[in-house]
Design a protein around this motif. Sequence first.
Motif, PDB file in Angstrom:
ATOM      1  N   CYS A 169     -53.188  59.404  33.646  1.00 59.04           N
ATOM      2  CA  CYS A 169     -53.007  58.113  34.328  1.00 59.04           C
ATOM      3  C   CYS A 169     -53.442  58.197  35.780  1.00 59.04           C
ATOM      4  N   ARG A 171     -51.841  59.087  38.341  1.00 56.51           N
ATOM      5  CA  ARG A 171     -50.846  58.818  39.383  1.00 56.51           C
ATOM      6  C   ARG A 171     -50.684  60.017  40.315  1.00 56.51           C
ATOM      7  N   CYS A 172     -50.767  61.227  39.745  1.00 58.13           N
ATOM      8  CA  CYS A 172     -50.630  62.430  40.568  1.00 58.13           C
ATOM      9  C   CYS A 172     -51.779  62.543  41.569  1.00 58.13           C
ATOM     10  N   THR A 222     -45.332  66.087  32.409  1.00 55.43           N
ATOM     11  CA  THR A 222     -46.478  66.958  32.689  1.00 55.43           C
ATOM     12  C   THR A 222     -46.270  67.727  33.989  1.00 55.43           C
TER      13      THR A 222
HETATM   14  S1  SF4 Z   1     -50.125  64.899  35.414  1.00 59.48           S
HETATM   15 FE1  SF4 Z   1     -48.743  63.151  35.147  1.00 59.48          FE
HETATM   16  S2  SF4 Z   1     -49.349  61.755  36.787  1.00 59.48           S
HETATM   17 FE2  SF4 Z   1     -51.012  63.204  36.558  1.00 59.48          FE
HETATM   18  S3  SF4 Z   1     -52.434  62.236  35.193  1.00 59.48           S
HETATM   19 FE3  SF4 Z   1     -51.094  63.518  33.941  1.00 59.48          FE
HETATM   20  S4  SF4 Z   1     -49.438  62.184  33.291  1.00 59.48           S
HETATM   21 FE4  SF4 Z   1     -50.472  61.134  34.966  1.00 59.48          FE
END
Ligand code: SF4
Length: 941
Positions: A169, A171-172, A222
Amino acid sequence: MSLIQEIDYGTPAATGEMVALTIDGMAVRVPAGTSIMRAAMEAGIAVPKLCATDSLKSFGSCRLCLVEVAGRAGLPASCTTPVAAGMVVATQTERLAKLRRGVMELYISDHPLDCLTCAANGDCELQDMAGAVGLREVRYGYAGANHLKAEKDSSNPYFTFDPAKCIVCSRCVRACEEVQGTFALTIAGRGFGSQVAPGTADFLASECVSCGACVQACPTATLIENTVIETGQPEHSVVTTCAYCGVGCSFKAEMRGTAVVRMVPYKEGGANAGHSCVKGRFAWGYAAHPDRVLRPMLRARITDPWREVGWEEAIAHVAQEFRRIQHEHGRAAVGGITSSRCTNEETYLVQRLVRATFGTNNVDTCARVCHSPTGYGLKAAFGTSAGTQDFESVDHADVVLVIGANPTDGHPVFASRLKARLRAGARLIVIDPRRIDLVRMPHVQADVHLALRPGTNVAVLTAMAHVIVTEGLVHQDFVRERCDEDSFREWAAFVAEPRHAPEAVQTDTGVAAAAIRAAARLYATGGNAAIYYGLGITEHSQGTTAVLALANLAMASGNLGRPGVGINPLRGQNNVQGSCDMGSFPHELPGYRHVSDAATRAIYEREWGVALDADPGLRIPNMFDAALDGSFKGLYIQGEDIVQSDPNTHHVTTGLAAMECVVVQDLFLNETSNWAHVFLPGSSFLEKDGTFTNAERRINRVRRVMPPKAGYADWEITQLIARAMGQEWHYTHPSQIMDEIARTTPAFAGVSYTLLDREGSVQWPCNEAAPTGTPVMHESAFARGRGLFLLTEYVPTDERTGPRYPLLLTTGRILSQYNVGAQTRRTANVVWHEEDRLEIHPHDAEQRGIRDGDWVRLASRAGETSLRAQITQRVAPGVVYTTFHHPMTQTNVITTDLSDWATNCPEYKVTAVQVSRSNGPTEWQERYRAHTEAGRQVAAE
Ligand code: SF4
Ligand code: SF4
Ligand code: SF4
Ligand code: FES
């Protein structure tokens, strides 16, 4: 986790124009620019989502938040689509439900189905969304290609990256860019092969600074804290304040019973708005470290082993010893040192103990060795001993001048905010001998870097003033309306003298005249200009003069009294501002009122029921002088390791050795306790209530999340001593101490725990005129009336280089460690910095035959030590640099006893040294190690 609380997307347009639309049949009015998702939230409608989160810009990648808009083809993502007048939106149709289930099905088909045993179970947005869209079965199975066997990255000591659970996604990645500003993560590969990549190796080897913003942003397991994996999901939380640096970040301490599971930066935190650094978020394990001393200890001589005793015996012993010393050597033979690590309430009580119970003004604080010139200088120029702005102010700055500070290491959460402003276009001037990260880092580059010779701040700043005055850049209206005109005229004539021209000082300062002129012009004419400074300004023999020079620049250019400007001392410790506010200096009662002021004394004499001394007491270095003279014999030290943190270690230790009763109150046996006769176990910030005041004058609540491990909070210990010495103290909660502070201190008159609990935090002054505090000071007039210009004659330090000591040593902090390291060295932060290193330029290293990693001897007129070399161009030729986090380095053995002319703040930032190859630790260090080991022995019961 509630979906509704999480949604906050789309930035309303600045015009404030309102737009009416219909969502799921409900009439909604929101500001133009609001996203459909946000508008739906306002109407109480939750739209499923995964890639959106409230702390990041909308991205529109997960396709879960699709909606139908009447008359529009396709299905727009509600998180990235702004509302429009008359729009008719449907968020919950059968068609959308089917699509969303399809999207979720794809995610889940490449996701381990181990929810029941997953550490994020119950706190996983993927799990929530699967439920929200009604996914009941996954048709595709795991037959095709998937990522389920992807290898975990456990290299970071605090969190684990399990790519098998990643939904890409991003977000990180966005959190690392937008919130932290480090740009350590990318999405590597394309399509099905896309994956999160921390550089080319693992997290530990990457540019990652372990702020944890990515962990917080991750909607799945994750990226997850190891403590959550190990102990499970938290059950309840308490909002409190970080006990490390002067940024003062608010956290939710998330708990299971009385054990902390994790610290989550608090989104409502006035100083940090939901962000943190590695120390506050992760490095709190020291509070439960086995090295914590949990029983009081006594010994007759400092060469004896410690003897554990009960609290009653220890307190009675302290009271008896201090009374005996006073009886034999006079009232002024004892004193106390307050700590900028402790709460306002605790600090207030220590100064009360010394002034009212000991009957002397022999109280001082560790701020003596850091920001005492700030207090003195800003009070002289403006009338208040504090920074002028809140952190939010930097969002309005057009030009930022950073001098003698290294925010990315020292004040990382403020640095993230500053970097965001710089990425948005603000200009940057850095004045520092060292090429700090801000000079050049991803998406940030200083417009001007003045790499001056250590010790020449005043010459450079006065030369900048010369340019402003002689080139007609003075803000005449501001000066006429707000400042003392006589002092301005005298100052303008002074700085205009040719000897202050950039061309005249370029040899001494090592900075090209053109660069000084460029910096001055940019500062004076670039719009809102804000100054941020640190100990690289104050810890000099002209520390106060440099603070005055900054004040002069800000007044002359009209950069005070509104958002985006001002003078901002970046305070080192969590409560430096507070410990100064609370009357920790020997010449000042709380609120910076001189002890000679009879009216102020009368307030406290009434409150405390004793007569107070009208003469200032001893400063810390003078306490050691007096000890060596035989006139000072007893010292109560709360939460301060003076042997490691004060200059001229030999002077400190011989002074302590000459005393008859040294009482150390701390979490751990520290270096100072090697010279102590009594050890009283202190409490960590997790174990007590109180307040800290950060660099913005923001008073934040500290809330107890667990009982004190040794039985008492620090304020209670001070009260026990006072009572044992015959005082009638009856505080039952720190709120009563704050009520007393408010009763007696005008700038705190409106402060109470009730107010703090309601407002979250307030910035002093907080009183009838400003009932919810004062974010920006001196808006219409200075606290002293008219701003005062003071002359800043540059006097070179007596610390000169020469043939024996040809290099200049300057010192500073590193991100992962904190000051003397008592806390951070007892955490996994040591993986980033397990020893102090000496930075040396390749040219100087080559001349001395030094290779990277070699042991080197670092010698000054004061002493010598050994450490390993790190060859780098961050320092200029002729300058070396080190940190002071490890007791075995004892950097302050090297520093001299030169100090600021006004405040005695030590000149830590300039020491003439020689560097040569060595074979390892010096004999002195080995002796010190042996002494420390002996000093920590506890007799068997
Ligand atoms: S580590 Fe978490 S925030 Fe980053 S892309 Fe994967 S699911 Fe999304
Ligand atoms: S911990 Fe912070 S610096 Fe490291 S990758 Fe995550 S957001 Fe970036
Ligand atoms: S920036 Fe300072 S106050 Fe904030 S988390 Fe880090 S150490 Fe704590
Ligand atoms: S939440 Fe809108 S596309 Fe992901």
